[in-house]
Design an enzyme around this catalytic site. Structure first.
Site, PDB file in Angstrom:
ATOM      1  N   PRO A  90       0.824  -1.223   0.000  1.00 20.15           N
ATOM      2  CA  PRO A  90       0.000   0.000   0.000  1.00 20.15           C
ATOM      3  C   PRO A  90       0.850   1.262   0.000  1.00 20.15           C
ATOM      4  O   PRO A  90       0.352   2.335  -0.321  1.00 20.15           O
ATOM      5  CB  PRO A  90      -0.822  -0.116   1.282  1.00 20.15           C
ATOM      6  CG  PRO A  90      -0.162  -1.140   2.114  1.00 20.15           C
ATOM      7  CD  PRO A  90       0.632  -2.020   1.206  1.00 20.15           C
ATOM      8  N   GLU A 117       1.916  -7.901   8.241  1.00 21.37           N
ATOM      9  CA  GLU A 117       2.180  -6.461   8.175  1.00 21.37           C
ATOM     10  C   GLU A 117       3.063  -6.110   6.995  1.00 21.37           C
ATOM     11  O   GLU A 117       3.414  -4.953   6.776  1.00 21.37           O
ATOM     12  CB  GLU A 117       2.832  -5.974   9.489  1.00 21.37           C
ATOM     13  CG  GLU A 117       1.968  -6.162  10.708  1.00 21.37           C
ATOM     14  CD  GLU A 117       0.557  -5.587  10.490  1.00 21.37           C
ATOM     15  OE1 GLU A 117      -0.417  -6.363  10.624  1.00 21.37           O
ATOM     16  OE2 GLU A 117       0.446  -4.383  10.155  1.00 21.37           O
ATOM     17  N   ARG A 159      -3.231  -8.253 -20.989  1.00 20.24           N
ATOM     18  CA  ARG A 159      -4.102  -7.873 -22.119  1.00 20.24           C
ATOM     19  C   ARG A 159      -3.394  -6.962 -23.108  1.00 20.24           C
ATOM     20  O   ARG A 159      -3.894  -6.714 -24.207  1.00 20.24           O
ATOM     21  CB  ARG A 159      -5.373  -7.198 -21.614  1.00 20.24           C
ATOM     22  CG  ARG A 159      -5.175  -5.885 -20.901  1.00 20.24           C
ATOM     23  CD  ARG A 159      -6.476  -5.339 -20.368  1.00 20.24           C
ATOM     24  NE  ARG A 159      -7.374  -4.904 -21.425  1.00 20.24           N
ATOM     25  CZ  ARG A 159      -7.253  -3.745 -22.080  1.00 20.24           C
ATOM     26  NH1 ARG A 159      -6.242  -2.939 -21.776  1.00 20.24           N
ATOM     27  NH2 ARG A 159      -8.114  -3.395 -23.012  1.00 20.24           N
ATOM     28  N   ASP A 174      -7.568   2.539 -25.056  1.00 19.18           N
ATOM     29  CA  ASP A 174      -7.739   2.501 -23.601  1.00 19.18           C
ATOM     30  C   ASP A 174      -7.877   3.910 -23.041  1.00 19.18           C
ATOM     31  O   ASP A 174      -7.200   4.837 -23.478  1.00 19.18           O
ATOM     32  CB  ASP A 174      -6.515   1.834 -22.938  1.00 19.18           C
ATOM     33  CG  ASP A 174      -6.661   0.319 -22.958  1.00 19.18           C
ATOM     34  OD1 ASP A 174      -5.676  -0.370 -22.687  1.00 19.18           O
ATOM     35  OD2 ASP A 174      -7.765  -0.139 -23.286  1.00 19.18           O
TER      36      ASP A 174
HETATM   37  C1  JD8 Z   1       0.672  -6.095   0.017  1.00 19.58           C
HETATM   38  C2  JD8 Z   1       0.484  -7.233   3.483  1.00 19.58           C
HETATM   39  C3  JD8 Z   1      -1.506  -6.069   4.451  1.00 19.58           C
HETATM   40  C4  JD8 Z   1      -0.680  -3.752   4.684  1.00 19.58           C
HETATM   41  C5  JD8 Z   1      -1.180  -3.878   7.483  1.00 19.58           C
HETATM   42  C6  JD8 Z   1      -3.147  -4.702   6.310  1.00 19.58           C
HETATM   43  C7  JD8 Z   1      -1.181  -3.175  -2.881  1.00 19.58           C
HETATM   44  N1  JD8 Z   1      -3.279  -1.063  -2.792  1.00 19.58           N
HETATM   45  C8  JD8 Z   1      -2.988  -1.944  -1.753  1.00 19.58           C
HETATM   46  N2  JD8 Z   1      -3.624  -1.961  -0.575  1.00 19.58           N
HETATM   47  N3  JD8 Z   1      -3.074  -2.948   0.211  1.00 19.58           N
HETATM   48  C9  JD8 Z   1      -2.094  -3.544  -0.472  1.00 19.58           C
HETATM   49  C10 JD8 Z   1      -1.238  -4.596   0.138  1.00 19.58           C
HETATM   50  C11 JD8 Z   1      -1.490  -4.953   1.492  1.00 19.58           C
HETATM   51  C12 JD8 Z   1      -0.621  -5.880   2.073  1.00 19.58           C
HETATM   52  C13 JD8 Z   1       0.445  -6.454   1.350  1.00 19.58           C
HETATM   53  C14 JD8 Z   1      -0.176  -5.162  -0.587  1.00 19.58           C
HETATM   54  C15 JD8 Z   1       1.135  -7.305   2.247  1.00 19.58           C
HETATM   55  N4  JD8 Z   1      -0.568  -6.385   3.355  1.00 19.58           N
HETATM   56  C16 JD8 Z   1      -0.882  -5.042   5.374  1.00 19.58           C
HETATM   57  C17 JD8 Z   1      -0.070  -2.727   5.610  1.00 19.58           C
HETATM   58  C18 JD8 Z   1      -0.973  -2.560   6.826  1.00 19.58           C
HETATM   59  N5  JD8 Z   1      -1.726  -4.920   6.587  1.00 19.58           N
HETATM   60  C19 JD8 Z   1      -2.012  -2.934  -1.748  1.00 19.58           C
HETATM   61  N6  JD8 Z   1      -0.551  -3.299  -3.844  1.00 19.58           N
END
Ligand code: JD8
Length: 266
Positions: A90, A117, A159, A174
């Site tokens: 994220p 995490e 795609r 697109d």
């Molecule tokens: C990888 C673990 C969960 C995230 C604690 C919830 C992408 N756009 C996006 N939103 N969330 C992700 C994502 C979440 C992930 C992982 C991607 C690995 N988590 C964790 C930090 C807070 N938990 C993502 N691309």
């Protein structure tokens, strides 16, 4: 030789059917894309195949172990030549159509799907010594892991590969560009609504112009709808629009976006 895509995850079944159906499944069957899905626990050496541990510095949840990830990525990428490692997170760079187009031109993509995490930060540092590594986010919302994000990116990239779309539609039109064609008519605009038979459905008629056969009028109507929808759903995209003609500016003004003259078509 098609694009190679490896995915490392503690949930390999997450990718079972999605990579076997639709355009991506057909591309894989034709070897236009060669997939490898790897269970991270294969590289966890303790009897419980542990892949996580408590976070240094305290805090909630667990962190994925660097040694397990390191051994997995070392074995899968070898000397790393030709591979690009993509780590969904994220806190990554925003994924985009332009990024999808760049990835579609690569030879080998490796997706490291974290959970808990996240993955110990040293893994990305260590891998950067051997290959390009991108930390990428698919959007400003929190998922429970990287698998769904990897699937989104794999579909967006897949795609765009030659022969994958067939004549279903050309990636050239697109919405978000990324096709390298700066002149794409709808570049920077959201797509307008689409319709098919029956002409009348539950007292809802198809817009008359679409039945007219007048291609210029149809193209104009579709652009008007795309401008209105973009103004409504993605006002942030409006300032970047270029080469707006008088009708474009009139439609945008009606939608609350009076754009001044210098955006006039030259
Ligand atoms: C990888 C673990 C969960 C995230 C604690 C919830 C992408 N756009 C996006 N939103 N969330 C992700 C994502 C979440 C992930 C992982 C991607 C690995 N988590 C964790 C930090 C807070 N938990 C993502 N691309």
């Amino acid at each position: 030789m098609g694009l190679r895509i490896d995915v490392v995850t503690i949930f390999p079944d997450y990718f079972g059917s999605p990579l076997g159906v639709s355009l991506i499944g057909k591309a894989a069957a034709r070897d236009d894309i060669r997939f490898g899905v790897h269970d991270l626990r294969r590289w966890a050496t303790d009897v419980h195949h542990t892949v996580d541990d408590v976070p240094f510095g305290g805090g909630p949840g667990m962190v994925m172990k660097p040694d397990v990830w390191g051994d997995a990525l070392d074995e899968i990428t070898g000397d790393g030549s030709g591979a690009r490692l993509i780590v969904p997170t994220p806190s990554g760079m925003p994924f985009s159509q332009d990024m999808a187009a760049r990835y579609a031109a690569e030879r080998w993509l490796v997706f490291a799907c974290g959970r808990y995490e996240g993955i110990d930060g040293r893994v990305v540092e260590a891998m950067r010594a051997r290959m390009p590594v991108d930390e990428v986010s698919i959007g400003d919302y929190v998922l429970a892991g990287g698998e769904a994000a990897a699937l989104v990116m794999i579909e967006a990239v897949g795609r765009l590969l030659p022969g994958v779309l067939g004549n279903a539609s050309s990636a050239g039109d697109d919405s978000f560009g990324g096709d390298g064609n700066p002149e794409g008519a709808m570049r920077g605009l959201l797509e307008g609504p689409v319709y098919t038979r029956p002409r009348a459905w539950r007292d809802h008629e198809v817009p008359e112009v679409l039945l007219s056969g007048n291609h210029a009028a149809i193209a104009r109507w579709r652009r008007d709808m795309a401008l209105r929808r973009t103004a409504a759903h993605r006002p942030d995209l409006i300032p970047a629009l270029r080469d707006l003609d008088r009708r474009d500016r009139q439609v945008l003004a009606e939608a609350g976006f009076p754009v001044n003259g210098e955006d006039m078509a030259h």
